[in-house]
Write a protein that holds these residues in place. Structure first.
Motif, PDB file in Angstrom:
ATOM      1  N   CYS A 218       0.840  -1.036  -0.066  1.00 33.66           N
ATOM      2  CA  CYS A 218       0.057  -0.133   0.029  1.00 33.66           C
ATOM      3  C   CYS A 218       0.807   1.225  -0.053  1.00 33.66           C
ATOM      4  O   CYS A 218       1.362   1.738   1.011  1.00 33.66           O
ATOM      5  N   THR A 219       1.101   1.858  -1.162  1.00 32.17           N
ATOM      6  CA  THR A 219       2.051   3.061  -1.185  1.00 32.17           C
ATOM      7  C   THR A 219       1.167   4.382  -1.332  1.00 32.17           C
ATOM      8  O   THR A 219       0.225   4.310  -1.997  1.00 32.17           O
ATOM      9  N   ASP A 220       1.611   5.263  -0.698  1.00 29.27           N
ATOM     10  CA  ASP A 220       1.007   6.641  -0.649  1.00 29.27           C
ATOM     11  C   ASP A 220       1.493   7.259  -1.809  1.00 29.27           C
ATOM     12  O   ASP A 220       2.768   7.638  -1.794  1.00 29.27           O
ATOM     13  N   GLN A 221       0.836   7.760  -2.781  1.00 27.15           N
ATOM     14  CA  GLN A 221       1.406   8.332  -4.071  1.00 27.15           C
ATOM     15  C   GLN A 221       1.447   9.901  -3.715  1.00 27.15           C
ATOM     16  O   GLN A 221       2.224  10.600  -4.421  1.00 27.15           O
ATOM     17  N   ASN A 222       1.102  10.376  -2.575  1.00 29.52           N
ATOM     18  CA  ASN A 222       1.787  11.647  -2.282  1.00 29.52           C
ATOM     19  C   ASN A 222       3.147  11.711  -1.629  1.00 29.52           C
ATOM     20  O   ASN A 222       3.515  12.788  -1.555  1.00 29.52           O
ATOM     21  N   LEU A 223       3.562  10.398  -1.408  1.00 30.25           N
ATOM     22  CA  LEU A 223       5.137  10.433  -1.355  1.00 30.25           C
ATOM     23  C   LEU A 223       5.817  10.391  -2.330  1.00 30.25           C
ATOM     24  O   LEU A 223       6.149   9.464  -2.940  1.00 30.25           O
ATOM     25  N   GLY A 224       6.170  11.484  -2.640  1.00 27.40           N
ATOM     26  CA  GLY A 224       7.132  11.764  -3.934  1.00 27.40           C
ATOM     27  C   GLY A 224       8.349  11.522  -3.748  1.00 27.40           C
ATOM     28  O   GLY A 224       8.956  11.195  -2.395  1.00 27.40           O
ATOM     29  N   PRO A 225       9.412  11.473  -4.668  1.00 23.22           N
ATOM     30  CA  PRO A 225      10.820  11.317  -4.483  1.00 23.22           C
ATOM     31  C   PRO A 225      11.136  12.415  -3.446  1.00 23.22           C
ATOM     32  O   PRO A 225      11.070  13.494  -3.647  1.00 23.22           O
ATOM     33  N   PHE A 226      12.229  12.022  -2.433  1.00 19.39           N
ATOM     34  CA  PHE A 226      13.042  13.024  -1.687  1.00 19.39           C
ATOM     35  C   PHE A 226      14.375  12.559  -1.469  1.00 19.39           C
ATOM     36  O   PHE A 226      14.833  11.418  -1.718  1.00 19.39           O
ATOM     37  N   PRO A 227      15.380  13.259  -0.851  1.00 17.43           N
ATOM     38  CA  PRO A 227      16.548  13.000  -0.732  1.00 17.43           C
ATOM     39  C   PRO A 227      16.947  11.954   0.414  1.00 17.43           C
ATOM     40  O   PRO A 227      16.507  12.249   1.547  1.00 17.43           O
ATOM     41  N   HIS A 228      17.759  10.774   0.064  1.00 12.95           N
ATOM     42  CA  HIS A 228      18.118   9.776   1.169  1.00 12.95           C
ATOM     43  C   HIS A 228      19.117   8.959   0.124  1.00 12.95           C
ATOM     44  O   HIS A 228      19.294   9.024  -0.853  1.00 12.95           O
ATOM     45  N   ASP A 229      19.725   7.970   1.197  1.00  9.12           N
ATOM     46  CA  ASP A 229      20.409   7.055   0.496  1.00  9.12           C
ATOM     47  C   ASP A 229      19.793   5.996   0.034  1.00  9.12           C
ATOM     48  O   ASP A 229      19.321   5.107   1.107  1.00  9.12           O
ATOM     49  N   ALA A 230      19.512   5.985  -0.954  1.00 10.22           N
ATOM     50  CA  ALA A 230      18.475   4.691  -1.757  1.00 10.22           C
ATOM     51  C   ALA A 230      19.042   3.425  -1.235  1.00 10.22           C
ATOM     52  O   ALA A 230      18.442   2.358  -0.984  1.00 10.22           O
ATOM     53  N   ASP A 231      20.463   3.140  -1.579  1.00 12.08           N
ATOM     54  CA  ASP A 231      21.037   1.938  -1.352  1.00 12.08           C
ATOM     55  C   ASP A 231      20.869   1.395   0.137  1.00 12.08           C
ATOM     56  O   ASP A 231      20.529   0.252   0.319  1.00 12.08           O
ATOM     57  N   GLN A 232      21.360   2.227   1.133  1.00 10.99           N
ATOM     58  CA  GLN A 232      21.099   2.016   2.325  1.00 10.99           C
ATOM     59  C   GLN A 232      19.747   1.678   2.893  1.00 10.99           C
ATOM     60  O   GLN A 232      19.529   0.846   3.698  1.00 10.99           O
ATOM     61  N   LEU A 233      18.894   2.597   2.393  1.00 12.52           N
ATOM     62  CA  LEU A 233      17.608   2.438   2.871  1.00 12.52           C
ATOM     63  C   LEU A 233      16.797   0.980   2.182  1.00 12.52           C
ATOM     64  O   LEU A 233      16.157   0.287   2.919  1.00 12.52           O
ATOM     65  N   ARG A 234      17.401   0.632   1.174  1.00 11.05           N
ATOM     66  CA  ARG A 234      16.985  -0.779   0.478  1.00 11.05           C
ATOM     67  C   ARG A 234      17.474  -1.569   1.508  1.00 11.05           C
ATOM     68  O   ARG A 234      16.631  -2.663   1.626  1.00 11.05           O
ATOM     69  N   GLN A 235      18.636  -1.346   2.078  1.00 11.44           N
ATOM     70  CA  GLN A 235      19.097  -2.727   2.760  1.00 11.44           C
ATOM     71  C   GLN A 235      18.447  -2.671   4.079  1.00 11.44           C
ATOM     72  O   GLN A 235      17.922  -3.732   4.547  1.00 11.44           O
TER      73      GLN A 235
END
Length: 337
Positions: A218-235
């Motif tokens: 269930c993804t919130d479409q109001n959550l647009g892209p924002f700055p973060h470390d995608a690789d580490q958050l993926r982990q």
């Protein structure tokens, strides 16, 4: 007790000040208070003192910093200082209450050392167990290969053992190295919703892990892209979802949801397993704590470290009518109008 005037000159001290700093009363009266401070900070302290006199008020000095006084013999002593302005007619005197905290600091140092040694002992115990087991299997498999009397089926089994246990050993060492030497963040504009979808899609294609798992995304479409470390958050998300799969033993329901509010992004992973007991909830993010029979107990500790590096928080509890629930909250800039 040390009293000074508007110019920072000492006008009164008590006997305890003489004993603490090694000066006589006569040696201190009329001297600037900086005489009792390390030489390296005396010039800077004059600025602090003058700034304080522009709006004197009762408060502690140097909050959040380690304070030291300097004795007559040049030795340093750890101190706490409380400042109290006293009005006497047109004058404002400053009464400084100085407390020798050397003994307290030494006790804190010994306690920290003791806790560090205990942590090292726990780490050594877990790492020895997690390394010894795959190494034992690798050694046995290597001996079997050396014997050269295996059937093709046995050769396949031994080969699989070598591959599996080598990978397990590598994961253990990678977890340990990442915990002790965390990577710096590389913040780039990335889409958390896309990351969640990609992870679930990948897991659905791996029947060995998720054959009987019902994923709900269930993804919130109001959550647009924002700055973060995608690789580490993926982990972090991989770890949470794999833990959820293990909690339901590969059979049940896992719900992954995202939500956006004004300045935060929330990612929640809920499983339909037995949930966490109160003791586990308190310790779940502690390094080397695990509720599983195998594993270093570093996965969630690493996850918390990554989330904290993003100035976010990760919490665990039990969802009503469900099993364990993990919630990651990250700061994000508000979307442009």
């Amino acid at each position: 007790m040390i009293m000074s005037d508007e110019r920072g000159l000492i006008v009164l001290v008590n006997a305890q000040t003489e004993r603490l700093f090694g000066y006589s009363r006569q040696e201190l009266i009329g001297q600037p208070v900086e005489i009792l401070l390390p030489e390296s900070i005396r010039a800077r302290h004059i600025g602090y003192r003058e700034s304080f006199m522009t709006s004197p008020q009762t408060r502690s000095m140097g909050v959040g910093r380690d304070l030291f006084g300097m004795r007559k013999d040049g030795s340093l002593v750890a101190i706490d200082i409380g400042l109290n302005p006293i009005k006497t007619g047109a004058r404002t005197l400053i009464l400084a209450a100085v407390v020798d905290i050397s003994e307290r600091r030494e006790m804190q140092r010994k306690l920290a050392q003791s806790e560090t040694l205990a942590a090292v002992g726990a780490m050594a115990t877990v790492m020895a167990h997690e390394i010894r087991n795959p190494l034992g299997s690798i050694v046995m498999a290597a001996k079997s290969l050396i014997a050269q009397d295996l059937t093709p089926v046995e050769m396949k089994i031994v080969s699989d053992v070598l591959t599996k246990e080598s990978q397990r050993l590598n994961r253990t060492l990678q977890d340990f190295l990442q915990y002790t030497r965390p990577r710096e963040l590389k913040r780039e504009i990335s889409d958390v919703n896309r990351t969640v979808t990609e992870i679930v899609t990948t897991l659905k294609q791996d029947p060995a892990q998720a054959h009987d798992v019902n994923f709900r995304v269930c993804t919130d479409q109001n959550l647009g892209p924002f700055p973060h470390d995608a690789d580490q958050l993926r982990q972090v998300l991989w770890n949470l979802i794999l833990n959820a799969i293990q909690a339901i033993q590969g059979r049940g329901r896992i719900t992954i949801s995202t939500q956006a509010d004004a300045q935060q992004a929330h990612i929640t992973v809920v499983d339909s397993g037995p949930g966490l007991d109160a003791s586990s909830i308190r310790k779940i993010f502690d390094p080397f704590f695990t509720t599983k029979k195998t594993g270093t107990g570093l996965g969630l500790a690493i996850a918390r470290r990554i989330v904290s590096a993003h100035d976010g928080v990760i919490v665990a509890d039990n969802a009503p009518g469900e099993g364990a629930r993990f919630r990651v909250t990250l700061p994000r800039p508000p979307s442009p109008p």
